[in-house]
Design a protein around this motif. Structure first.
Motif, PDB file in Angstrom:
ATOM      1  N   GLY A 218       0.516  -0.784   0.201  1.00  0.00           N
ATOM      2  CA  GLY A 218      -0.228  -0.103  -0.006  1.00  0.00           C
ATOM      3  C   GLY A 218       0.791   1.113   0.333  1.00  0.00           C
ATOM      4  O   GLY A 218       0.217   1.904  -0.736  1.00  0.00           O
ATOM      5  N   VAL A 219       1.530   1.725   0.590  1.00  0.00           N
ATOM      6  CA  VAL A 219       2.689   2.322   0.695  1.00  0.00           C
ATOM      7  C   VAL A 219       3.275   2.192  -0.258  1.00  0.00           C
ATOM      8  O   VAL A 219       3.252   4.040  -0.511  1.00  0.00           O
ATOM      9  CB  VAL A 219       3.564   1.770   1.632  1.00  0.00           C
ATOM     10  CG1 VAL A 219       4.670   3.061   2.016  1.00  0.00           C
ATOM     11  CG2 VAL A 219       3.226   2.207   2.872  1.00  0.00           C
ATOM     12  N   TYR A 220       3.933   1.763  -0.667  1.00  0.00           N
ATOM     13  CA  TYR A 220       4.732   2.128  -1.997  1.00  0.00           C
ATOM     14  C   TYR A 220       4.357   2.269  -3.648  1.00  0.00           C
ATOM     15  O   TYR A 220       4.440   2.971  -4.139  1.00  0.00           O
ATOM     16  CB  TYR A 220       6.028   1.076  -2.294  1.00  0.00           C
ATOM     17  CG  TYR A 220       6.866   1.486  -1.534  1.00  0.00           C
ATOM     18  CD1 TYR A 220       7.914   2.484  -1.509  1.00  0.00           C
ATOM     19  CD2 TYR A 220       7.375   0.809  -0.301  1.00  0.00           C
ATOM     20  CE1 TYR A 220       9.347   2.471  -0.905  1.00  0.00           C
ATOM     21  CE2 TYR A 220       8.297   0.627   1.244  1.00  0.00           C
ATOM     22  CZ  TYR A 220       9.149   1.949   0.168  1.00  0.00           C
ATOM     23  OH  TYR A 220      10.566   2.473   0.900  1.00  0.00           O
ATOM     24  N   GLY A 221       2.867   1.019  -3.102  1.00  0.00           N
ATOM     25  CA  GLY A 221       2.125   1.420  -4.283  1.00  0.00           C
ATOM     26  C   GLY A 221       1.202   2.107  -4.930  1.00  0.00           C
ATOM     27  O   GLY A 221       1.028   2.759  -5.828  1.00  0.00           O
ATOM     28  N   ASP A 222       0.805   3.350  -3.672  1.00  0.00           N
ATOM     29  CA  ASP A 222      -0.321   4.168  -3.798  1.00  0.00           C
ATOM     30  C   ASP A 222       0.979   5.377  -3.809  1.00  0.00           C
ATOM     31  O   ASP A 222       0.504   6.817  -3.977  1.00  0.00           O
ATOM     32  CB  ASP A 222      -1.009   4.366  -2.244  1.00  0.00           C
ATOM     33  CG  ASP A 222      -1.935   3.299  -2.260  1.00  0.00           C
ATOM     34  OD1 ASP A 222      -2.349   2.973  -3.296  1.00  0.00           O
ATOM     35  OD2 ASP A 222      -2.592   3.352  -1.179  1.00  0.00           O
ATOM     36  N   GLY A 223       2.531   5.341  -3.523  1.00  0.00           N
ATOM     37  CA  GLY A 223       3.479   6.052  -3.731  1.00  0.00           C
ATOM     38  C   GLY A 223       3.959   5.993  -4.809  1.00  0.00           C
ATOM     39  O   GLY A 223       4.934   7.540  -5.513  1.00  0.00           O
TER      40      GLY A 223
ATOM     41  N   GLN B  63      -0.275  -5.285  -4.956  1.00  0.00           N
ATOM     42  CA  GLN B  63      -1.545  -5.075  -3.964  1.00  0.00           C
ATOM     43  C   GLN B  63      -2.678  -5.580  -4.710  1.00  0.00           C
ATOM     44  O   GLN B  63      -3.569  -5.894  -3.867  1.00  0.00           O
ATOM     45  CB  GLN B  63      -1.917  -3.217  -3.509  1.00  0.00           C
ATOM     46  CG  GLN B  63      -2.655  -3.611  -2.593  1.00  0.00           C
ATOM     47  CD  GLN B  63      -2.627  -2.161  -3.208  1.00  0.00           C
ATOM     48  OE1 GLN B  63      -2.923  -1.406  -3.571  1.00  0.00           O
ATOM     49  NE2 GLN B  63      -2.670  -0.716  -1.495  1.00  0.00           N
ATOM     50  N   HIS B  64      -2.704  -5.059  -5.819  1.00  0.00           N
ATOM     51  CA  HIS B  64      -3.675  -5.377  -6.831  1.00  0.00           C
ATOM     52  C   HIS B  64      -4.101  -6.847  -6.149  1.00  0.00           C
ATOM     53  O   HIS B  64      -5.649  -7.121  -6.134  1.00  0.00           O
ATOM     54  CB  HIS B  64      -3.487  -4.904  -8.178  1.00  0.00           C
ATOM     55  CG  HIS B  64      -4.794  -6.183  -8.895  1.00  0.00           C
ATOM     56  ND1 HIS B  64      -5.619  -4.947 -10.361  1.00  0.00           N
ATOM     57  CD2 HIS B  64      -5.208  -7.416  -9.298  1.00  0.00           C
ATOM     58  CE1 HIS B  64      -6.609  -5.687 -10.206  1.00  0.00           C
ATOM     59  NE2 HIS B  64      -5.870  -6.988 -10.491  1.00  0.00           N
ATOM     60  N   LEU B  65      -3.191  -7.907  -6.833  1.00  0.00           N
ATOM     61  CA  LEU B  65      -3.851  -9.390  -6.517  1.00  0.00           C
ATOM     62  C   LEU B  65      -4.014  -9.931  -5.106  1.00  0.00           C
ATOM     63  O   LEU B  65      -4.734 -10.164  -4.962  1.00  0.00           O
ATOM     64  CB  LEU B  65      -2.277 -10.508  -6.914  1.00  0.00           C
ATOM     65  CG  LEU B  65      -2.296  -9.350  -8.485  1.00  0.00           C
ATOM     66  CD1 LEU B  65      -0.439 -10.565  -9.136  1.00  0.00           C
ATOM     67  CD2 LEU B  65      -2.948 -10.342  -9.357  1.00  0.00           C
ATOM     68  N   MET B  66      -3.295  -8.918  -4.094  1.00  0.00           N
ATOM     69  CA  MET B  66      -3.755  -9.499  -2.618  1.00  0.00           C
ATOM     70  C   MET B  66      -4.750  -9.289  -2.198  1.00  0.00           C
ATOM     71  O   MET B  66      -5.401 -10.152  -1.921  1.00  0.00           O
ATOM     72  CB  MET B  66      -2.689  -8.875  -1.912  1.00  0.00           C
ATOM     73  CG  MET B  66      -0.948  -8.787  -1.703  1.00  0.00           C
ATOM     74  SD  MET B  66       0.169  -8.062  -1.139  1.00  0.00           S
ATOM     75  CE  MET B  66      -0.523  -8.288   0.500  1.00  0.00           C
ATOM     76  N   LEU B  67      -5.003  -7.922  -2.820  1.00  0.00           N
ATOM     77  CA  LEU B  67      -6.546  -7.618  -2.551  1.00  0.00           C
ATOM     78  C   LEU B  67      -7.513  -8.470  -3.482  1.00  0.00           C
ATOM     79  O   LEU B  67      -8.966  -8.160  -2.873  1.00  0.00           O
ATOM     80  CB  LEU B  67      -7.128  -6.153  -2.905  1.00  0.00           C
ATOM     81  CG  LEU B  67      -5.980  -5.514  -1.756  1.00  0.00           C
ATOM     82  CD1 LEU B  67      -6.314  -4.220  -1.930  1.00  0.00           C
ATOM     83  CD2 LEU B  67      -7.149  -5.618  -0.860  1.00  0.00           C
ATOM     84  N   ILE B  68      -7.655  -8.772  -4.747  1.00  0.00           N
ATOM     85  CA  ILE B  68      -9.064  -9.434  -5.832  1.00  0.00           C
ATOM     86  C   ILE B  68      -8.334 -10.903  -6.395  1.00  0.00           C
ATOM     87  O   ILE B  68      -9.664 -11.538  -5.797  1.00  0.00           O
ATOM     88  CB  ILE B  68      -8.624  -8.979  -6.982  1.00  0.00           C
ATOM     89  CG1 ILE B  68     -10.038  -8.925  -7.510  1.00  0.00           C
ATOM     90  CG2 ILE B  68      -7.309  -9.750  -7.889  1.00  0.00           C
ATOM     91  CD1 ILE B  68      -9.839  -8.322  -9.253  1.00  0.00           C
ATOM     92  N   MET B  69      -7.255 -10.729  -5.512  1.00  0.00           N
ATOM     93  CA  MET B  69      -7.183 -12.546  -5.292  1.00  0.00           C
ATOM     94  C   MET B  69      -6.725 -13.060  -3.978  1.00  0.00           C
ATOM     95  O   MET B  69      -8.100 -14.185  -3.674  1.00  0.00           O
ATOM     96  CB  MET B  69      -6.111 -13.246  -6.285  1.00  0.00           C
ATOM     97  CG  MET B  69      -6.563 -12.442  -7.640  1.00  0.00           C
ATOM     98  SD  MET B  69      -5.097 -12.952  -8.720  1.00  0.00           S
ATOM     99  CE  MET B  69      -6.064 -14.902  -9.680  1.00  0.00           C
ATOM    100  N   ILE B  70      -6.282 -12.816  -3.656  1.00  0.00           N
ATOM    101  CA  ILE B  70      -4.829 -13.864  -2.328  1.00  0.00           C
ATOM    102  C   ILE B  70      -6.112 -13.504  -1.549  1.00  0.00           C
ATOM    103  O   ILE B  70      -6.995 -14.603  -0.677  1.00  0.00           O
ATOM    104  CB  ILE B  70      -4.152 -13.346  -1.696  1.00  0.00           C
ATOM    105  CG1 ILE B  70      -3.360 -13.938  -3.122  1.00  0.00           C
ATOM    106  CG2 ILE B  70      -3.925 -14.349  -0.703  1.00  0.00           C
ATOM    107  CD1 ILE B  70      -1.778 -13.159  -2.947  1.00  0.00           C
ATOM    108  N   ALA B  71      -6.822 -12.885  -1.068  1.00  0.00           N
ATOM    109  CA  ALA B  71      -7.767 -12.080   0.552  1.00  0.00           C
ATOM    110  C   ALA B  71      -9.534 -12.811   0.419  1.00  0.00           C
ATOM    111  O   ALA B  71      -9.694 -13.570   0.982  1.00  0.00           O
ATOM    112  CB  ALA B  71      -7.470 -10.846   0.366  1.00  0.00           C
TER     113      ALA B  71
END
Length: 330
Positions: free
Chosen positions: A70-75, A84-92
């Motif tokens: 989140g910190v580096y992706g949003d930065g 982050q995208h894969l973590m939120l839409i697939m893994i989680a």
């Protein structure tokens, strides 16, 4: 939201230790955890594996939003944003679905509350929302809408849209995976086809980004940290993460669903197996030409209860292989 000039260069150590506190996200995750655990205590007999899966899913959400992704992706680092995208839409969502929160809610409630939850679950609206078609359509719409449009540019200028993106990822992922993992329908072949279509969407987005000849998101490029890869190389890196990482995760999920099918002894799984066997027999029957005991081999194939255990059927299959070999030699 951290600005790019405040970001230290990303290292392996910072990837595992960087953290930012998000009060609203933390409160929502704690609330979800407490509600789930309250349900587990109310049910008493509940699978520890399901509980662990749900808790792990919440942990992935926390790490994706408040940790280094989140910190580096949003930065300004696009390739980290894609992680982050894969973590939120697939893994989680995959982990949250394995926690079976809807099933837990039904078992933990009683009386009027249970009846209302059951009525909502069985309503036509819920049938549409939780259908495999809706889940796949939403998954693809979010995937294409976020990364192949101007949404990303607008998001980098609006914290509210950034929050919306996170909600869309988690919601679309959950609605996509829920019918595949937590219901008795659709049949296993349809579940595997749905995962294959999701993999295809990941591939399309990844390839489009890899073929970009200039940074497609100017606002993202302006936030790009100087110590990172070039803006265009960063986009290409994000495309590679989406293509290779997304397809890799989806392939693992397909293997898991295939294993679930093999181990499933329910009538539904058996019917799916019978359907595939019938399709295989029909395909082989169309190629059979040898005659056994005066009956065409294709008739043996159609009538056989088990192609692999029927000598006449195996003769027809071997004849097919022989003809294919002859054609290749020519």
């Amino acid at each position: 939201m951290p600005m790019h000039d405040a970001l230290a260069p990303l290292t392996w150590a910072r990837a595992f230790t960087t953290w930012r506190f998000a009060p609203v996200t933390t409160a929502l995750l704690i609330a979800a955890l407490l509600l789930y655990l309250a349900g587990v205590l109310a049910v008493r007999r509940w699978s520890p594996a399901r509980t662990a899966s749900f808790v792990a899913g919440l942990g992935v959400v926390a790490a994706a939003i408040m940790g280094s992704p989140g910190v580096y992706g949003d930065g300004g680092l696009f390739w980290v944003h894609m992680i982050q995208h894969l973590m939120l839409i697939m893994i989680a969502p995959w982990l949250l679905c394995h926690g079976h929160p809807v099933t837990l809610l039904l078992r933990a409630t009683g009386g009027t509350t249970h009846a209302r939850v059951q009525a909502i679950r069985r309503s036509p609206a819920a049938a549409v929302v939780f259908s495999p078609i809706t889940g796949l359509a939403l998954y693809m719409a979010v995937l294409f809408g976020v990364h192949l449009s101007s949404f990303m540019d607008a998001m980098m200028r609006s914290p509210a849209l950034m929050v919306l993106e996170h909600v869309l990822y988690i919601g679309a992922g959950y609605l996509y995976f829920a019918p595949i993992l937590t219901t008795d329908s659709p049949a296993y072949p349809i579940r595997l086809f749905g995962l294959f279509m999701g993999m295809s969407a990941d591939t399309i987005v990844g390839i489009v980004l890899l073929q970009a000849t200039r940074p497609p998101f100017p606002a993202y490029a302006r936030m790009h940290p100087e110590w990172g890869p070039g803006p265009l190389a960063d986009i290409h890196g994000g495309g590679a993460v989406m293509w290779i990482g997304g397809d890799g995760l989806m392939f693992v999920m397909m293997l898991i669903v295939a294993a679930m099918w093999v181990l499933d002894r329910s009538p539904q799984a058996a019917r799916a197996g019978i359907f595939l066997e019938a399709a295989r027999q029909s395909a082989l029957a169309g190629t059979g030409h040898a005659v056994t005991d005066g009956e065409p081999a294709r008739e043996h194939l159609r009538a056989s209860a088990d192609v692999d255990a029927d000598e006449a059927a195996l003769d027809a299959y071997n004849a097919l292989l022989a003809r294919m070999n002859e054609r290749q030699e020519r």
